[in-house]
Scaffold this active site. Structure first.
Site, short mmCIF file in Angstrom:
data_model
loop_
_atom_site.label_atom_id
_atom_site.label_comp_id
_atom_site.label_asym_id
_atom_site.label_seq_id
_atom_site.Cartn_x
_atom_site.Cartn_y
_atom_site.Cartn_z
N GLU A 247 3.43 9.98 2.37
CA GLU A 247 2.78 9.32 3.50
C GLU A 247 3.35 7.91 3.56
O GLU A 247 2.93 7.03 2.82
CB GLU A 247 1.25 9.28 3.27
CG GLU A 247 0.61 10.66 3.19
CD GLU A 247 0.46 11.31 4.56
OE1 GLU A 247 0.54 10.59 5.58
OE2 GLU A 247 0.29 12.54 4.62
N CYS A 281 -0.82 1.02 8.21
CA CYS A 281 0.42 1.81 8.36
C CYS A 281 0.63 2.27 9.79
O CYS A 281 1.77 2.41 10.23
CB CYS A 281 0.39 2.99 7.42
SG CYS A 281 -1.05 4.05 7.68
P1 NAD Z 1 4.54 0.54 -2.24
O1 NAD Z 1 5.46 1.65 -1.90
O2 NAD Z 1 5.12 -0.73 -2.70
O3 NAD Z 1 3.51 0.99 -3.39
C1 NAD Z 1 2.66 2.12 -3.31
C2 NAD Z 1 2.25 2.55 -4.69
O4 NAD Z 1 3.41 2.96 -5.41
C3 NAD Z 1 1.58 1.49 -5.56
O5 NAD Z 1 0.52 2.09 -6.29
C4 NAD Z 1 2.68 1.05 -6.51
O6 NAD Z 1 2.23 0.63 -7.75
C5 NAD Z 1 3.47 2.32 -6.67
N1 NAD Z 1 4.88 2.12 -6.98
C6 NAD Z 1 5.67 1.07 -6.62
N2 NAD Z 1 6.93 1.27 -7.03
C7 NAD Z 1 6.95 2.47 -7.66
C8 NAD Z 1 7.95 3.25 -8.27
N3 NAD Z 1 9.22 2.84 -8.33
N4 NAD Z 1 7.61 4.45 -8.79
C9 NAD Z 1 6.34 4.90 -8.70
N5 NAD Z 1 5.33 4.21 -8.13
C10 NAD Z 1 5.65 3.02 -7.61
O7 NAD Z 1 3.61 0.35 -0.95
P2 NAD Z 1 2.50 -0.75 -0.68
O8 NAD Z 1 3.12 -2.08 -0.56
O9 NAD Z 1 1.38 -0.59 -1.64
O10 NAD Z 1 1.97 -0.27 0.76
C11 NAD Z 1 2.58 -0.64 1.96
C12 NAD Z 1 3.41 0.50 2.53
O11 NAD Z 1 2.66 1.70 2.55
C13 NAD Z 1 3.80 0.25 3.98
O12 NAD Z 1 5.13 0.66 4.16
C14 NAD Z 1 2.85 1.15 4.76
O13 NAD Z 1 3.30 1.55 6.03
C15 NAD Z 1 2.72 2.31 3.84
N6 NAD Z 1 1.48 3.02 4.10
C16 NAD Z 1 1.54 4.29 4.58
C17 NAD Z 1 0.35 4.96 4.87
C18 NAD Z 1 0.34 6.36 5.40
O14 NAD Z 1 -0.73 6.98 5.36
N7 NAD Z 1 1.43 6.90 5.86
C19 NAD Z 1 -0.87 4.33 4.64
C20 NAD Z 1 -0.87 3.04 4.14
C21 NAD Z 1 0.31 2.38 3.85
#
Ligand code: NAD
Length: 502
Positions: A247, A281
């Site tokens: 997602e 998002c």
């Molecule tokens: P992110 O990708 O930085 O982090 C998400 C999660 O992944 C966190 O728990 C983080 O600790 C973990 N993570 C980070 N790097 C990792 C790695 N290398 N391996 C495994 N886990 C890792 O995202 P964010 O900054 O928390 O959220 C913002 C992003 O999420 C935006 O791009 C937004 O559009 C997207 N988003 C999508 C939805 C959806 O439903 N499609 C909903 C909300 C947010």
């Protein structure tokens, strides 16, 4: 239950994935952050053994677990509201209730209402020549589902996948975001008070823990976050052939057609953009509008903000940006567009709001296509407004970018609307409003292309986290010998007959 790593906070790596945040420290290893990969494996092992002891949770058990989610939410609501507010340094309480607590309750209640029907084996037609055999599709729990969630709606985006997993009869391991550390701890406490660790367990920690978590051989891994980290997740999961639901995010356009009611469109776009200060998002990322309407749209956006937030500088209804680093990034995006010649129209006193890590809606008129603002997902209250020369130009502009998570179209012309619906791709669409399609449990929610793969919510989520097992029930009255060897002229006749009726 937690693994005793709850107080290990954000190693400063690229927390927003493809959003350009500066690195200022090296990520720590899993061992340094206090949880070992072995501890994670051991937890998964305990969950897998518990699953094997109960490979098909009964309807009663699933409902009872879903009810525990509901009562956990209600019991811990104040704790959650406080934690989210503290993590953001100011998050509208009403928005947390509406967009997180109530949406999660709605997901849980929807599952409670329908799980019995979802679990039932579904009839599949069997062709006449196989009669009286029967075909069924039987949903079966997958096993242990991993959930990795982001910071922007830390309750909803953790609990909603968990609800789908529980309804489908799975065990769940959750890794919430380190950026909303207090909420992650509150989730850890609440879930530990309502669930045994082999039913549902929270693992807190930073990116290092996230990496180790994504390497576990789950039966399914559901990740919500940025597109860039989504690639890392898919790569890690591929090592185990773990199926993933990704997602992700993207640049979701709002197209204002020449037939649109501009005031109504501006109100919807302002609402959708400013909910959680643009850190959503499915927020409209940028606007495409006919050149002749740009001035009217700017005025309409200003008056919409004045109505929604009469005292935007002071009101608690308007949320803060999650961190100083994210704030600085948003300022950089605006500065670059300004230097590249775009007109900047702040709708509020930016200087006054800065002390509270708040940023007013900032309209950016016609920024160059190649500036960062038009390349990255904005994820904040900055709204580029791009003049377009025709309806085809709007479609071409959308199609020139990676496929977004959402698309919004405003107008009354049916043919123009159908052209956009059929000639562009996006995870979902709302017509003449913003955000709405994401709130319905009856609609699948997910991205397409760069905005993700797979979908959940309601029955779609149940199906996604089940194995839809096809089963063929042969009848004792069946006579298949006619199509078995040794083949004969009689077989030829049978094949001819089948050719006619299939
Ligand atoms: P992110 O990708 O930085 O982090 C998400 C999660 O992944 C966190 O728990 C983080 O600790 C973990 N993570 C980070 N790097 C990792 C790695 N290398 N391996 C495994 N886990 C890792 O995202 P964010 O900054 O928390 O959220 C913002 C992003 O999420 C935006 O791009 C937004 O559009 C997207 N988003 C999508 C939805 C959806 O439903 N499609 C909903 C909300 C947010």
């Amino acid at each position: 239950m937690g693994l005793g790593i709850a107080r290990l906070h954000a190693p400063r790596v690229r927390l927003l994935g493809d959003l350009d945040l500066a690195d200022d420290a090296t990520p720590r290893s899993v061992e340094e952050s206090g949880v070992s990969a072995a501890a994670l494996s051991a937890l998964l092992d305990r969950q897998q053994r518990a699953f094997l002891a109960e490979p098909f949770a009964s309807l009663q058990t699933r409902k009872e677990r879903l009810k525990r989610v509901v009562s956990m939410l209600e019991t811990h609501e104040d704790d959650f509201l406080e934690a989210v507010n503290a993590d953001f340094g100011g998050r509208s309480k009403h928005e947390t209730i509406l967009a997180e607590i109530l949406m999660t309750l709605s997901a849980a209640r929807d599952a409670l209402k329908h799980v019995s029907a979802w679990m039932r084996p579904r009839r599949a037609p069997a062709p006449l020549y196989l009669a009286p055999a029967k075909a069924r599709i039987a949903p079966q729990p997958l096993g242990v589902v991993g959930v990795i969630s982001p910071w922007n709606y830390p309750l909803l985006l953790t609990l909603s996948p968990m609800i789908a997993a529980i309804a489908a009869g799975n065990r769940v391991m959750i890794k919430p975001s380190e950026l909303t550390a207090q909420t992650s701890e509150a989730l850890d406490r609440a879930i530990a008070s309502a669930f045994g660790e082999t039913e549902c367990a929270v693992v807190t920690g930073g990116v290092d823990v996230g990496k180790a978590f994504s390497q576990l051989p789950f039966d399914h891994l559901i990740f919500t976050g940025s597109t860039k980290i989504g690639v890392d997740i898919a790569r890690a999961a591929a090592e185990n052939l773990t199926p993933v639901t990704l997602e992700l995010g993207g640049k979701s356009p709002a197209i204002i057609d020449e037939t649109a009611d501009i005031q109504a469109a501006a109100r919807s776009i302002a609402y959708g953009k400013l909910l959680n200060a643009g850190q959503t998002c499915v927020a409209p990322d940028y606007v495409l509008a006919p050149s002749s309407k740009i001035d009217v749209i700017i005025q309409a956006m200003k008056s919409s903000v004045a109505k929604l937030y009469p005292r935007v500088e002071k009101t608690r209804d308007y949320s803060a940006i999650i961190s100083e680093r994210h704030y600085a990034r948003l300022e950089r995006l605006v500065d670059e567009a300004r230097q590249r010649g775009a007109d900047i129209v702040p709708v509020g006193d930016a200087a006054q709001m800065k002390a509270r890590k708040k940023l007013p809606l900032t309209l950016v008129i016609n920024p160059p296509k190649d500036c960062t603002l038009m390349q990255e997902e904005i994820f904040g209250p900055i709204l580029p407004i791009i003049p377009i020369s025709s309806r085809d130009d709007a479609i071409a502009t959308v199609n020139a970018k990676p496929r977004p998570l959402a698309l919004y179209w405003f107008g009354r012309d049916r043919a123009a609307r159908e052209a956009v619906l059929t000639q562009t791709h996006s995870g979902g669409v709302t017509i003449n409003d913003t955000l709405r399609h994401a709130a319905l449990e009856s609609l699948p929610f997910g991205g397409v292309g760069a905005s993700g793969m797979g979908a959940y919510h309601g029955k779609t989520g149940f199906d996604r986290l089940s194995h839809l097992k096809p089963i063929y029930y042969q009848s004792r009255f069946a006579n298949q010998s006619a199509i078995h060897p040794p083949y004969s002229r009689h077989t030829d006749k049978i094949l001819k007959f089948i050719r006619k009726i299939i």
